[in-house]
Design a protein around this motif. Structure first.
Motif, PDB file in Angstrom:
ATOM      1  N   GLN A 109      10.117 108.928 -11.731  1.00  0.00           N
ATOM      2  CA  GLN A 109       9.096 108.128 -11.063  1.00  0.00           C
ATOM      3  C   GLN A 109       9.012 108.409  -9.568  1.00  0.00           C
ATOM      4  O   GLN A 109       8.016 108.061  -8.932  1.00  0.00           O
ATOM      5  N   SER A 110      10.048 109.015  -8.988  1.00  0.00           N
ATOM      6  CA  SER A 110      10.020 109.332  -7.563  1.00  0.00           C
ATOM      7  C   SER A 110       9.337 110.655  -7.266  1.00  0.00           C
ATOM      8  O   SER A 110       9.082 110.972  -6.106  1.00  0.00           O
ATOM      9  N   SER A 111       9.031 111.427  -8.282  1.00  0.00           N
ATOM     10  CA  SER A 111       8.511 112.780  -8.072  1.00  0.00           C
ATOM     11  C   SER A 111       7.095 112.758  -7.509  1.00  0.00           C
ATOM     12  O   SER A 111       6.339 111.793  -7.681  1.00  0.00           O
ATOM     13  N   ALA A 112       6.748 113.850  -6.852  1.00  0.00           N
ATOM     14  CA  ALA A 112       5.393 113.976  -6.311  1.00  0.00           C
ATOM     15  C   ALA A 112       4.355 113.946  -7.427  1.00  0.00           C
ATOM     16  O   ALA A 112       3.244 113.426  -7.253  1.00  0.00           O
ATOM     17  N   ALA A 113       4.703 114.483  -8.591  1.00  0.00           N
ATOM     18  CA  ALA A 113       3.748 114.544  -9.701  1.00  0.00           C
ATOM     19  C   ALA A 113       3.406 113.160 -10.216  1.00  0.00           C
ATOM     20  O   ALA A 113       2.226 112.843 -10.448  1.00  0.00           O
ATOM     21  N   THR A 114       4.406 112.306 -10.409  1.00  0.00           N
ATOM     22  CA  THR A 114       4.105 110.962 -10.916  1.00  0.00           C
ATOM     23  C   THR A 114       3.416 110.114  -9.859  1.00  0.00           C
ATOM     24  O   THR A 114       2.536 109.314 -10.180  1.00  0.00           O
ATOM     25  N   GLN A 115       3.782 110.308  -8.596  1.00  0.00           N
ATOM     26  CA  GLN A 115       3.074 109.599  -7.542  1.00  0.00           C
ATOM     27  C   GLN A 115       1.613 110.031  -7.497  1.00  0.00           C
ATOM     28  O   GLN A 115       0.709 109.201  -7.275  1.00  0.00           O
ATOM     29  N   ALA A 116       1.363 111.313  -7.745  1.00  0.00           N
ATOM     30  CA  ALA A 116      -0.013 111.812  -7.772  1.00  0.00           C
ATOM     31  C   ALA A 116      -0.813 111.159  -8.895  1.00  0.00           C
ATOM     32  O   ALA A 116      -2.000 110.860  -8.728  1.00  0.00           O
ATOM     33  N   VAL A 117      -0.169 110.952 -10.052  1.00  0.00           N
ATOM     34  CA  VAL A 117      -0.855 110.266 -11.155  1.00  0.00           C
ATOM     35  C   VAL A 117      -1.228 108.843 -10.747  1.00  0.00           C
ATOM     36  O   VAL A 117      -2.341 108.376 -11.011  1.00  0.00           O
ATOM     37  N   ARG A 118      -0.303 108.155 -10.100  1.00  0.00           N
ATOM     38  CA  ARG A 118      -0.637 106.802  -9.621  1.00  0.00           C
ATOM     39  C   ARG A 118      -1.732 106.858  -8.564  1.00  0.00           C
ATOM     40  O   ARG A 118      -2.627 105.997  -8.528  1.00  0.00           O
ATOM     41  N   ASN A 119      -1.684 107.874  -7.715  1.00  0.00           N
ATOM     42  CA  ASN A 119      -2.702 108.006  -6.669  1.00  0.00           C
ATOM     43  C   ASN A 119      -4.089 108.249  -7.252  1.00  0.00           C
ATOM     44  O   ASN A 119      -5.093 107.847  -6.660  1.00  0.00           O
ATOM     45  N   ARG A 120      -4.141 108.924  -8.405  1.00  0.00           N
ATOM     46  CA  ARG A 120      -5.471 109.210  -8.950  1.00  0.00           C
ATOM     47  C   ARG A 120      -6.131 107.932  -9.467  1.00  0.00           C
ATOM     48  O   ARG A 120      -7.368 107.841  -9.483  1.00  0.00           O
ATOM     49  N   LYS A 121      -5.346 106.946  -9.868  1.00  0.00           N
ATOM     50  CA  LYS A 121      -5.920 105.652 -10.228  1.00  0.00           C
ATOM     51  C   LYS A 121      -6.533 105.003  -8.986  1.00  0.00           C
ATOM     52  O   LYS A 121      -7.651 104.476  -9.033  1.00  0.00           O
ATOM     53  N   THR A 122      -5.803 105.038  -7.888  1.00  0.00           N
ATOM     54  CA  THR A 122      -6.318 104.509  -6.624  1.00  0.00           C
ATOM     55  C   THR A 122      -7.578 105.264  -6.199  1.00  0.00           C
ATOM     56  O   THR A 122      -8.564 104.659  -5.745  1.00  0.00           O
ATOM     57  N   TYR A 123      -7.547 106.587  -6.364  1.00  0.00           N
ATOM     58  CA  TYR A 123      -8.688 107.431  -5.997  1.00  0.00           C
ATOM     59  C   TYR A 123      -9.912 107.059  -6.845  1.00  0.00           C
ATOM     60  O   TYR A 123     -11.039 106.973  -6.332  1.00  0.00           O
ATOM     61  N   PHE A 124      -9.699 106.841  -8.135  1.00  0.00           N
ATOM     62  CA  PHE A 124     -10.794 106.467  -9.033  1.00  0.00           C
ATOM     63  C   PHE A 124     -11.449 105.164  -8.580  1.00  0.00           C
ATOM     64  O   PHE A 124     -12.675 105.075  -8.467  1.00  0.00           O
ATOM     65  N   ILE A 125     -10.630 104.170  -8.311  1.00  0.00           N
ATOM     66  CA  ILE A 125     -11.161 102.863  -7.910  1.00  0.00           C
ATOM     67  C   ILE A 125     -11.948 102.979  -6.603  1.00  0.00           C
ATOM     68  O   ILE A 125     -13.060 102.433  -6.471  1.00  0.00           O
ATOM     69  N   LYS A 126     -11.389 103.699  -5.646  1.00  0.00           N
ATOM     70  CA  LYS A 126     -12.079 103.881  -4.361  1.00  0.00           C
ATOM     71  C   LYS A 126     -13.389 104.630  -4.544  1.00  0.00           C
ATOM     72  O   LYS A 126     -14.423 104.263  -3.950  1.00  0.00           O
ATOM     73  N   THR A 127     -13.372 105.661  -5.380  1.00  0.00           N
ATOM     74  CA  THR A 127     -14.574 106.478  -5.594  1.00  0.00           C
ATOM     75  C   THR A 127     -15.692 105.661  -6.230  1.00  0.00           C
ATOM     76  O   THR A 127     -16.849 105.700  -5.772  1.00  0.00           O
ATOM     77  N   ILE A 128     -15.368 104.923  -7.289  1.00  0.00           N
ATOM     78  CA  ILE A 128     -16.394 104.126  -7.967  1.00  0.00           C
ATOM     79  C   ILE A 128     -16.903 103.010  -7.055  1.00  0.00           C
ATOM     80  O   ILE A 128     -18.114 102.742  -6.986  1.00  0.00           O
ATOM     81  N   THR A 129     -15.997 102.378  -6.345  1.00  0.00           N
ATOM     82  CA  THR A 129     -16.395 101.306  -5.428  1.00  0.00           C
ATOM     83  C   THR A 129     -17.338 101.839  -4.355  1.00  0.00           C
ATOM     84  O   THR A 129     -18.357 101.194  -4.024  1.00  0.00           O
ATOM     85  N   ASN A 130     -17.032 102.992  -3.803  1.00  0.00           N
ATOM     86  CA  ASN A 130     -17.901 103.602  -2.787  1.00  0.00           C
ATOM     87  C   ASN A 130     -19.273 103.947  -3.353  1.00  0.00           C
ATOM     88  O   ASN A 130     -20.298 103.771  -2.687  1.00  0.00           O
ATOM     89  N   ARG A 131     -19.288 104.444  -4.590  1.00  0.00           N
ATOM     90  CA  ARG A 131     -20.554 104.816  -5.213  1.00  0.00           C
ATOM     91  C   ARG A 131     -21.426 103.591  -5.512  1.00  0.00           C
ATOM     92  O   ARG A 131     -22.657 103.696  -5.631  1.00  0.00           O
TER      93      ARG A 131
END
Length: 301
Positions: A109-131
């Motif tokens: 869970q500390s790896s950059a890869a798993t953090q990136a997966v969590r970040n993509r959820k944040t990215y999705f929410i921000k992207t849809i909200t902006n749109r």
């Protein structure tokens, strides 16, 4: 391990030591990552046989593999890598309740890869909200929607009546899980059990989103599906595709000790593939989440 050369003895011994004490401590994370990189290079060079790789994977022990996230990845209880359950466990920062092996999950869970997966959820929410700014409503197609926790969090933020979502998902178990998770938004989200190669859209969408599917496609399939996505998108809409980048510090550990293989691609490679699908370069851009491990190909239609 009979085919491993003498120069690999030290990395193997280090791995065995870590396994014997139930997983790495934080100060050992970097060294374990470097060891995995070395073993990964040797495996790709043909200096480690498949049978020896399997021995290394099995050296964790059956109980460890049944309890941990990397064991879930190796054993594939749902039959495929990157299944909905492991993605949701990454989202939730899950660690096993078995104290003997929790160090492995903390490392994973500390790896950059798993953090990136969590970040993509944040990215999705921000992207849809902006749109949504300046718009009353959006029609969203979410392809390979998995656990759909990203939708749960999105609707919790924006409320009902703003985004109408169709999720295409091939795994009925993922749909059952996602339906339960999103039961408060059942009027907003529809699920369809369908392989994307067999899906034919009967309506158009403002956004076509796929976070983790294209990592499993070779280039020719990638281009073919991009063309289909574009054909389902309204003029002025957008296709957004996530893909792991060539910068993934824990790629070797994922591959060797998680049996989780992806097609990693650079920004330039993603742009090239979009252009092969017939898109103009000025309508293509690539963004990334903070770790730089997950890239997002944006195609304006």
């Amino acid at each position: 391990m009979r085919t491993i050369e003498s120069q690999l003895v030290q990395p193997i011994e280090f791995l065995q030591k870590i396994v014997s004490k139930g997983g790495p401590e934080p100060h050992e994370y970097d060294q374990l990552t470097r060891i995995a990189d070395k073993l990964g290079r040797e495996y790709k060079a043909g200096n480690i046989a498949d049978i020896d790789l399997k021995l290394m994977q099995n050296s964790f022990g059956e109980e460890c593999l049944q309890a941990t996230l990397h064991g879930h990845s190796i054993t594939k209880p749902y039959g495929y890598a990157g299944d909905f359950m492991i993605i949701d466990k990454i989202y939730r920062k899950y660690t096993t309740s078995d104290k003997r092996f929790e160090k492995w999950d903390r490392f994973w869970q500390s790896s950059a890869a798993t953090q990136a997966v969590r970040n993509r959820k944040t990215y999705f929410i921000k992207t849809i909200t902006n749109r949504l700014e300046g718009k009353e409503k959006l029609n969203l197609l979410n392809v390979a929607s998995g656990p759909a926790r990203d939708l749960t969090d999105l609707y919790a933020r924006i409320g009902k009546g703003r985004v109408s979502t169709l999720c295409i998902e091939a795994d009925s178990r993922a749909i059952a899980y996602a339906n339960e998770l999103n039961k408060a938004y059942s009027e907003e989200i529809n699920f369809m059990e369908k392989n994307i190669f067999r899906y034919e859209a009967d309506r158009m969408f403002d956004i076509v989103w796929s976070a983790g599917l294209f990592d499993y496609f070779n280039d020719s399939v990638f281009v073919k599906i991009v063309r289909r996505f574009v054909s389902w998108t309204n003029p002025g809409g957008e296709v957004i595709i996530g893909n792991f980048s060539t910068h993934n510090p824990t790629r070797a550990f994922m591959e060797l000790f998680g049996d989780w293989y992806l097609h990693h691609r650079s920004e330039e490679h993603l742009i090239k593939l979009a252009m092969q699908a017939g898109l103009r370069k000025e309508n293509i851009k690539v963004e990334r989440e903070p770790e730089g491990v997950n890239l997002f190909l944006h195609i304006l239609v």
